[in-house]
Design a protein around this motif. Structure first.
Motif, short mmCIF file in Angstrom:
data_model
loop_
_atom_site.label_atom_id
_atom_site.label_comp_id
_atom_site.label_asym_id
_atom_site.label_seq_id
_atom_site.Cartn_x
_atom_site.Cartn_y
_atom_site.Cartn_z
N ARG A 46 0.83 -1.22 0.00
CA ARG A 46 0.00 0.00 0.00
C ARG A 46 0.86 1.25 0.00
NH1 ARG A 46 -3.47 -2.75 3.37
NH2 ARG A 46 -2.50 -1.87 5.24
N LYS A 47 1.93 1.20 0.82
CA LYS A 47 2.84 2.32 0.93
C LYS A 47 3.49 2.61 -0.42
CE LYS A 47 5.47 3.48 5.09
NZ LYS A 47 6.48 2.89 5.99
N ALA A 48 3.96 1.55 -1.04
CA ALA A 48 4.63 1.70 -2.33
C ALA A 48 3.67 2.29 -3.36
CB ALA A 48 5.15 0.34 -2.80
N GLU A 49 2.43 1.83 -3.28
CA GLU A 49 1.43 2.31 -4.21
C GLU A 49 1.19 3.81 -4.00
OE1 GLU A 49 -2.83 0.72 -4.51
OE2 GLU A 49 -1.54 -1.01 -4.96
N ALA A 50 1.07 4.20 -2.70
CA ALA A 50 0.82 5.61 -2.36
C ALA A 50 1.99 6.48 -2.83
CB ALA A 50 0.62 5.74 -0.85
N ALA A 51 3.21 5.94 -2.76
CA ALA A 51 4.39 6.70 -3.12
C ALA A 51 4.48 6.95 -4.62
CB ALA A 51 5.65 5.97 -2.64
N GLU A 52 3.84 6.04 -5.39
CA GLU A 52 3.95 6.19 -6.85
C GLU A 52 3.12 7.35 -7.36
OE1 GLU A 52 3.09 2.42 -8.64
OE2 GLU A 52 4.95 1.57 -7.81
#
Lengths: 286, 366, 205
Positions: free
Chosen positions: B360-366
């Motif tokens: 989820r974090k990685a997704e938010a960062a993109e």
């Protein structure tokens, strides 16, 4: 009657029952991983308490044996204590908590951390022996699947896990294939223990009393945990080490130490942990 | 070299002491005797004998006392004992046609040869608490005529009466030289023979069979039952010693038998006939015998050309789950420690949650 | 059981000294033999046995046979030891090889037709027979190379007094797995287990 104080036969079971069980065990050894049906006897403890393992042990044990019984890896778990005293009483055998001293280890849910040796016998208590049972509740159907090596539904199940969870979401009682033929349930040991079954020098016997099945893995027999090339089998790991002995290579139990959620981790194998603690004390004293 | 593990052993010993104390209850109250249980809790005794598969009222009474009245526990005690007993002989089939009948009712005919015998039954009692029973009190003797066994008059079974006209499927004895399944020595295999099914049902839990039998009446595998006959009384158990030309009686046992008369079958070549279900218990056990007969008939569906569609018709389902020792043991074993398996699950679920959070974090960062 | 009373008891050799503990001990030795094929195991509780029946074979029979195990006996055993086996085990004798749970052969050079043995079926492979065959000599020595569960790598065994036809039959047995028969070779008090999982290296021996 051979020297026990109970008024029952040696090792509780009558001789004819033992002979039946012994023949079943020999066939189980000859057909590794195949569940041989047997005529279960009522034992003086309830089903679910290890009646299958107890019947296996009762049919093999003799006065020269040294018995170790563990539950959850520990010798001092209540039911392990109860089973050990049952055999001390009915079979007059010596008991031990030390894995290396035992000729027979009866276990529920763990394989000892110390490697087993040739000549030792590990007897597992098995609640549900059929690896395909959750996928197909009917015995008539699962028996056919084993007969035909039709294990497609098991692979589909595992693959569905990967689709849903990104991994095979089975952490204990993880299915294995024995000698490249029968799919077998290793009983509810953590998958951490699965690699110990492979090419083990000891004889592994599995008893399921309520379900009336005995199966076996002979020494030096291939036992492969099911997996896929792109999702290879892996065991559990902990970031922590044992709070008592410092082990980082053993299966750890989590103990909740306060209502604020504080935790400590200790070895589930009490014999392994005890030895390591003793060695540490010795080292410290020197 | 005996190594005791003190903690566990002490805890077990202490638990056993507590249990003994609870069992005894208030020591001011006189302790129950086995004859009291045998005589005054006789239906509990017969249930324990039936499902415990051992005809011994005194031991059944002991089991009930030791189990503090928990009948499933008492059944377990009796079974665990019986399995250690040597087998001296195999009895001949009991002949319920020669029963000393104390109760016999048929719901299919108003009157039958030998008559209906109401006998000792709760059937027409008003279920009002009898406060007179609260204190010991002498019981009025039954009328002599009522209490006499009725064996003097012949009592052919209702099944035999129907059979004469060919209205009921005949019950042919099987090949008597063929080995019979003995569930106490062999595991069940499927399809199970009728003898194996009846053995399993006879030892099966009354509550489970009652509910299954009931389910057939409500349409889950309906088989149109009529209580052809229920009879209760004493029968002689005989064995045939090899060295004697005739059988010898070794004792009498009380049994309850239920012959259920069920929906008829027929075909182009065979005229329609009623079918049967059979139930038998030790002692007086009508509810169990009737339930057993309903379930027996339901399990005969394949043999009678009916499509199995309901739980009571599913032999694996019924036979694998009817034994109270197996069911009670496995349900209650959940009390035993499962730390290791639970820890395995904890480790896995935590990892999966971490991985999901990272994703989820990685997704938010993109 | 009455049949047993008709057997002349006074002529029978005694069985185990301690039937409970001796059969337990022998069972463990047989279990070891089956679990570790290629290890030659010594049986150390040997009952007196009549005629062509060796002590090791008699020990196995008394340990494994009973009323529930139909047994086929080779002619020499049938002639001289069937009363002994009936009395001590109660096992029913069968003349039909395929109906036998156990097959006892006194002389490995005179095998019955192994293709007639019960092999079990795909759903119940454990119904395959166990054959106990007496041979002259068992050694760990170059001869036949065995592989399979219970053997780390391979082991070489040499057997004297066993008909040559046994080996192709054993090879064929492996091809049918999980169906098959299981073999115990006995030389005096020594036993070698050959469960149906045994694989023979081709071209060996």
């Amino acid at each position: 009657m051979s020297g026990t104080e109970t008024g029952y036969n040696y090792a509780y079971l009558d001789e004819q029952t033992k002979r039946m069980l012994r023949r079943v065990i020999l066939k189980a050894v000859a057909i590794p991983g195949y569940q041989v049906p047997f005529g279960n006897r009522e034992m003086p403890m309830p089903h679910g308490w290890g009646t299958g393992g107890i019947q296996v042990t009762a049919s093999i044990i003799g006065p020269d044996d040294v018995l170790k019984v563990i539950d959850q890896g520990a010798d001092d778990t209540t039911n392990a204590v109860s089973i050990r005293s049952f055999f001390a009483k009915t079979a007059g055998v010596a008991t031990t908590t030390r894995t290396e001293e035992a000729t027979i280890v009866q276990t529920r849910h763990r394989i000892p951390e110390k490697p087993l040796k040739e000549g030792q016998i590990l007897v597992y208590q098995v609640p549900i022996p059929e690896p395909l049972r959750w996928l197909e509740p009917r015995e008539t159907e699962t028996r056919k699947m084993h007969a035909l090596s039709e294990y497609g539904i098991m692979h589909v199940r595992l693959y569905e896990d990967i689709a849903t969870h990104g991994r095979i979401a089975t952490s204990y009682d993880y299915p294995v294939q024995v000698n490249e033929r029968y799919i077998m349930r290793p009983s509810p040991i953590p998958k951490f223990d699965n690699p110990k079954m492979d090419m083990n020098p000891a004889l592994q016997l599995f008893g399921a009393g309520r379900e009336k099945r005995i199966y076996a893995v002979p020494p030096y027999t291939k036992v492969k945990s099911l997996d896929f090339d792109d999702h290879p089998f892996e065991v559990q790991r902990w970031d922590e080490s044992c709070a008592l002995c410092g082990a980082t290579d053993s299966f750890l139990d989590e103990i909740v130490t306060s209502d604020r959620g504080d935790r400590m981790f200790v070895c589930s194998d009490s014999d392994y942990c005890g030895d390591r603690q003793a060695a540490r004390r010795k080292e410290a004293a020197e | 070299m005996y190594v005791s593990v003190k903690g566990g052993e002490r805890a077990i010993a202490a638990a056993h002491k507590l249990l003994a104390e609870e069992r005894r209850g208030d020591p001011e109250v006189p302790e129950l005797t086995l004859p009291q249980i045998e005589q005054q809790l006789s239906l509990a005794v017969t249930r324990v004998m039936s499902e415990g598969a051992l005809y011994d009222p005194e031991l059944a009474a002991l089991a009930i006392k030791q189990a503090r009245g928990d009948l499933v526990e008492a059944i377990f005690l009796l079974r665990a004992y019986r399995t250690t007993l040597p087998r001296f002989a195999t009895s001949l089939p009991i002949d319920t046609g020669r029963m000393d009948v104390r109760r016999r009712v048929s719901a299919t005919f108003k009157d039958i040869p030998g008559g209906q015998v109401l006998g000792p039954t709760f059937d027409y009692t008003h279920r009002l608490l009898d406060f007179d029973l609260a204190e010991p009190k002498p019981v009025a003797a039954p009328d002599a005529e009522e209490s006499e066994p009725q064996a003097a008059q012949p009592m052919p079974s209702v099944a035999a009466i129907l059979g004469q006209e060919g209205l009921l499927e005949p019950e042919e004895p099987g090949d008597e030289s063929a080995p019979l399944t003995d569930l106490t020595r062999e595991p069940l295999s499927f399809p199970a023979g009728r003898e194996a099914r009846l053995q399993a049902l006879a030892r099966g839990d009354e509550g489970f069979l009652l509910s299954l039998g009931y389910s057939t009446q409500r349409g889950y595998g309906r088989n149109h039952p009529f209580a052809g006959e229920i009879r209760m009384g004493d029968v002689t158990v005989e064995i045939q010693p090899e060295e004697l030309p005739f059988p010898i009686g070794i004792g009498e046992i009380e049994v309850t038998e239920c012959q259920m008369v069920n929906s008829f079958k027929g075909s182009k070549t065979k005229p329609p006939q009623f079918t049967r279900g059979y139930g038998l218990t030790f002692g007086h056990g009508e509810r169990k015998a009737m339930s057993m007969a309903l379930v027996d008939r339901a399990l005969r569906c394949r043999e009678l050309g009916e499509e199995p569609s309901s739980p009571a018709q599913d032999e694996e389902f019924v036979l694998y789950h009817c034994d109270s020792l197996e069911a009670s043991g496995f349900v209650q074993h959940l009390k035993l420690p499962h730390y290791v398996d639970f820890q395995s699950e904890l480790v896995m679920v935590r990892e999966m949650r971490e991985r999901a959070a990272a994703a989820r974090k990685a997704e938010a960062a993109e | 059981m009455n049949q047993q009373t008709r057997i002349g008891l006074q002529n029978l050799a005694p069985g185990f000294k301690d039937p409970q503990l001796d059969s337990q001990r022998v069972f463990r030795q047989v279990l070891q033999a089956m679990a570790r094929p290629g290890h030659i195991v010594a049986i150390d509780r040997l009952p007196e046995a009549p005629g062509p029946l060796g002590g090791g074979t008699a020990a196995l029979a008394l340990t494994l046979l009973d009323l529930d195990t139909p047994v086929w006996l080779s002619p020499e055993v049938r002639d001289t030891a069937s009363d002994y086996l009936s009395f001590h085990t109660g096992a029913p004798l069968t003349a039909e090889l395929g109906a036998a749970a156990f097959v006892l052969v006194a002389d490995g050079n005179k095998l019955p037709d192994l293709s007639q043995l019960a092999l079990g079926d795909a759903e119940y492979p454990e119904r395959g027979a166990t054959i106990i065959v007496q041979v002259e000599r068992l050694r760990i020595a170059p001869g036949r190379r065995l592989r399979g569960p219970g053997i780390l790598g391979h082991v070489d065994i040499s057997v004297d007094g066993l008909a040559e036809e046994f080996w192709p039959a054993l090879h064929a047995n492996r091809q049918r797995f999980p169906l098959g028969f299981d073999t115990l070779l006995v030389a005096g008090d020594l036993v070698l287990g050959l469960p149906r999982t045994i694989m023979l290296d081709p071209g060996e021996g």
